[in-house]
Motif scaffolding. Sequence first.
Motif, PDB file in Angstrom:
ATOM      1  N   LEU A 141      86.956  47.669  51.031  1.00  0.00           N
ATOM      2  CA  LEU A 141      87.374  47.495  49.638  1.00  0.00           C
ATOM      3  C   LEU A 141      86.964  46.122  49.114  1.00  0.00           C
ATOM      4  CD1 LEU A 141      90.875  49.210  49.747  1.00  0.00           C
ATOM      5  CD2 LEU A 141      88.928  49.893  48.307  1.00  0.00           C
ATOM      6  N   TYR A 186      85.549  52.958  43.949  1.00  0.00           N
ATOM      7  CA  TYR A 186      85.556  52.946  45.417  1.00  0.00           C
ATOM      8  C   TYR A 186      85.545  54.363  45.987  1.00  0.00           C
ATOM      9  CZ  TYR A 186      90.490  53.362  44.203  1.00  0.00           C
ATOM     10  OH  TYR A 186      91.673  53.738  43.627  1.00  0.00           O
ATOM     11  N   VAL A 208      83.340  52.947  51.742  1.00  0.00           N
ATOM     12  CA  VAL A 208      84.797  52.825  51.638  1.00  0.00           C
ATOM     13  C   VAL A 208      85.436  54.123  52.138  1.00  0.00           C
ATOM     14  CG1 VAL A 208      86.764  52.513  50.085  1.00  0.00           C
ATOM     15  CG2 VAL A 208      84.646  51.243  49.675  1.00  0.00           C
ATOM     16  N   HIS A 265      83.264  46.090  48.526  1.00  0.00           N
ATOM     17  CA  HIS A 265      82.930  46.908  47.360  1.00  0.00           C
ATOM     18  C   HIS A 265      83.084  46.105  46.067  1.00  0.00           C
ATOM     19  CE1 HIS A 265      82.574  50.381  44.730  1.00  0.00           C
ATOM     20  NE2 HIS A 265      83.718  50.039  44.168  1.00  0.00           N
TER      21      HIS A 265
END
Length: 154
Positions: free
Chosen positions: A66, A12, A18, A69
Amino acid sequence: MQSFVSKPPYSYRVEPGVPDFDDRGPVTVMDGECVLCSVGARLIARFDKAGEFRICRSQTTLGGALLRHYGLSPDDPESWLYIVDGQVYTSLDAMTRAGRRIGGVGLLLQPLRLLPRILQDWLYRRLARNRYQLFGRNDMCEIPDPALRARLME
């Protein structure tokens, strides 16, 4: 449902979508409108004596980024992440790992680890998909608990 997300550790950090965040300690991403998640967040704030856990609501920019992702949707009731040392876990596995790290009341989740993975995932899906009907809704940010508010990542 896969309980361990197979991306490189800390992937990330290089994802442009992000935002940067403090990942020096464990981070949980959970639904900020779920009463059950709010109770879990308060338990983390109370029993994490080391003060290392951070809590991120899935409704925030960071929480949504997040989740996306890792191939999850912020709107999916099954989206719950536990990020520790750059590794990401989901589902009931994430909750039991977080509970083990916190200790105390978190250890009550440990017997669930004995269930076969397929049963853990089934149980988690049933609870997640019906949590509003079973427990209701609230806003985690409206909880006047200073220990919890100090851990929230916005």
